[in-house]
Design a protein around this motif. Structure first.
Motif, PDB file in Angstrom:
ATOM      1  N   MET A   1       0.830  -1.200   0.000  1.00  0.00           N
ATOM      2  CA  MET A   1       0.000   0.000   0.000  1.00  0.00           C
ATOM      3  C   MET A   1       0.866   1.253   0.000  1.00  0.00           C
ATOM      4  O   MET A   1       0.552   2.232  -0.694  1.00  0.00           O
ATOM      5  N   GLN A   2       1.956   1.242   0.748  1.00  0.00           N
ATOM      6  CA  GLN A   2       2.848   2.393   0.788  1.00  0.00           C
ATOM      7  C   GLN A   2       3.466   2.647  -0.580  1.00  0.00           C
ATOM      8  O   GLN A   2       3.545   3.786  -1.035  1.00  0.00           O
ATOM      9  N   THR A   3       3.885   1.593  -1.265  1.00  0.00           N
ATOM     10  CA  THR A   3       4.450   1.720  -2.610  1.00  0.00           C
ATOM     11  C   THR A   3       3.426   2.328  -3.566  1.00  0.00           C
ATOM     12  O   THR A   3       3.740   3.241  -4.337  1.00  0.00           O
ATOM     13  N   LYS A   4       2.192   1.852  -3.496  1.00  0.00           N
ATOM     14  CA  LYS A   4       1.131   2.390  -4.360  1.00  0.00           C
ATOM     15  C   LYS A   4       0.845   3.846  -4.035  1.00  0.00           C
ATOM     16  O   LYS A   4       0.646   4.658  -4.938  1.00  0.00           O
ATOM     17  N   MET A   5       0.824   4.187  -2.755  1.00  0.00           N
ATOM     18  CA  MET A   5       0.590   5.574  -2.359  1.00  0.00           C
ATOM     19  C   MET A   5       1.728   6.471  -2.852  1.00  0.00           C
ATOM     20  O   MET A   5       1.484   7.589  -3.306  1.00  0.00           O
ATOM     21  N   ASP A   6       2.970   5.996  -2.782  1.00  0.00           N
ATOM     22  CA  ASP A   6       4.109   6.763  -3.292  1.00  0.00           C
ATOM     23  C   ASP A   6       3.961   7.003  -4.795  1.00  0.00           C
ATOM     24  O   ASP A   6       4.213   8.111  -5.279  1.00  0.00           O
ATOM     25  N   GLU A   7       3.547   5.965  -5.533  1.00  0.00           N
ATOM     26  CA  GLU A   7       3.349   6.109  -6.980  1.00  0.00           C
ATOM     27  C   GLU A   7       2.249   7.125  -7.283  1.00  0.00           C
ATOM     28  O   GLU A   7       2.397   7.954  -8.191  1.00  0.00           O
ATOM     29  N   ILE A   8       1.178   7.078  -6.525  1.00  0.00           N
ATOM     30  CA  ILE A   8       0.076   8.031  -6.722  1.00  0.00           C
ATOM     31  C   ILE A   8       0.560   9.447  -6.440  1.00  0.00           C
ATOM     32  O   ILE A   8       0.257  10.387  -7.189  1.00  0.00           O
ATOM     33  N   TRP A   9       1.324   9.625  -5.368  1.00  0.00           N
ATOM     34  CA  TRP A   9       1.831  10.948  -5.011  1.00  0.00           C
ATOM     35  C   TRP A   9       2.772  11.480  -6.095  1.00  0.00           C
ATOM     36  O   TRP A   9       2.677  12.645  -6.501  1.00  0.00           O
ATOM     37  N   LEU A  10       3.685  10.646  -6.583  1.00  0.00           N
ATOM     38  CA  LEU A  10       4.608  11.078  -7.639  1.00  0.00           C
ATOM     39  C   LEU A  10       3.850  11.451  -8.909  1.00  0.00           C
ATOM     40  O   LEU A  10       4.163  12.459  -9.560  1.00  0.00           O
ATOM     41  N   ASP A  11       2.842  10.670  -9.259  1.00  0.00           N
ATOM     42  CA  ASP A  11       2.029  10.981 -10.431  1.00  0.00           C
ATOM     43  C   ASP A  11       1.294  12.310 -10.244  1.00  0.00           C
ATOM     44  O   ASP A  11       1.227  13.133 -11.159  1.00  0.00           O
ATOM     45  N   HIS A  12       0.777  12.532  -9.056  1.00  0.00           N
ATOM     46  CA  HIS A  12       0.105  13.792  -8.747  1.00  0.00           C
ATOM     47  C   HIS A  12       1.072  14.969  -8.891  1.00  0.00           C
ATOM     48  O   HIS A  12       0.719  16.002  -9.499  1.00  0.00           O
ATOM     49  N   CYS A  13       2.257  14.834  -8.350  1.00  0.00           N
ATOM     50  CA  CYS A  13       3.258  15.904  -8.443  1.00  0.00           C
ATOM     51  C   CYS A  13       3.642  16.163  -9.901  1.00  0.00           C
ATOM     52  O   CYS A  13       3.781  17.325 -10.317  1.00  0.00           O
ATOM     53  N   ARG A  14       3.816  15.092 -10.675  1.00  0.00           N
ATOM     54  CA  ARG A  14       4.156  15.223 -12.086  1.00  0.00           C
ATOM     55  C   ARG A  14       3.065  15.984 -12.837  1.00  0.00           C
ATOM     56  O   ARG A  14       3.346  16.917 -13.588  1.00  0.00           O
ATOM     57  N   ARG A  15       1.814  15.590 -12.607  1.00  0.00           N
ATOM     58  CA  ARG A  15       0.688  16.235 -13.286  1.00  0.00           C
ATOM     59  C   ARG A  15       0.561  17.702 -12.881  1.00  0.00           C
ATOM     60  O   ARG A  15       0.267  18.562 -13.708  1.00  0.00           O
TER      61      ARG A  15
END
Length: 137
Positions: free
Chosen positions: A112-126
């Motif tokens: 779950m932490q890995t998925k949350m990190d990916e979501i956060w990075l995608d959000h920052c990128r966007r």
């Protein structure tokens, strides 16, 4: 003579718990599979019905786990417990926690932490792209 409503609250709760337990145990398989019941009904049954307590003890479910059983079993937190939640939850509560249980929870949290990190990075990128910034994350 007794007047209606003069019974102590605990006696009323005890009767409701016993009736609820009987209602649950007398249902057919088909109707049981389609039913849900309130967390309150489970709480009262576990608290006041000796047969329900015995069954939980026979299933090797720790008494302290019974104190918050309805909260534990109501996975979607909708205030109702269906048969799948009941069976799955009770089977997971049986016996003491094993090392494999702890490892499984740890792995699930890491995932779950890995998925949350990916979501956060995608959000920052966007967010950066929307501003026109060029950012390497």
């Amino acid at each position: 003579t007794k007047t209606p409503g003069a019974e102590p609250l605990t006696l009323i709760q005890r009767k409701r718990g016993q009736l609820g337990y009987k209602w649950l145990t007398q249902m057919s398989h088909d109707s049981l599979a389609k039913r849900t019941f309130s967390k309150e009904l489970l709480d009262l049954s576990v608290e006041y019905d000796w047969e329900a307590k015995k069954i939980l003890a026979d299933l090797d479910i720790e008494p302290q786990d019974c104190l918050s059983l309805s909260q534990t079993l109501d996975r979607n937190q909708n205030g109702r417990i269906d048969v799948t939640e009941l069976v799955t939850g009770l089977s997971r509560l049986r016996g003491p926690a094993r090392r494999s249980d702890i490892v499984a929870v740890d792995l699930a949290v890491q995932s779950m932490q890995t998925k949350m990190d990916e979501i956060w990075l995608d959000h920052c990128r966007r967010k950066s792209l929307a501003k026109g910034d060029v950012v390497n994350i």
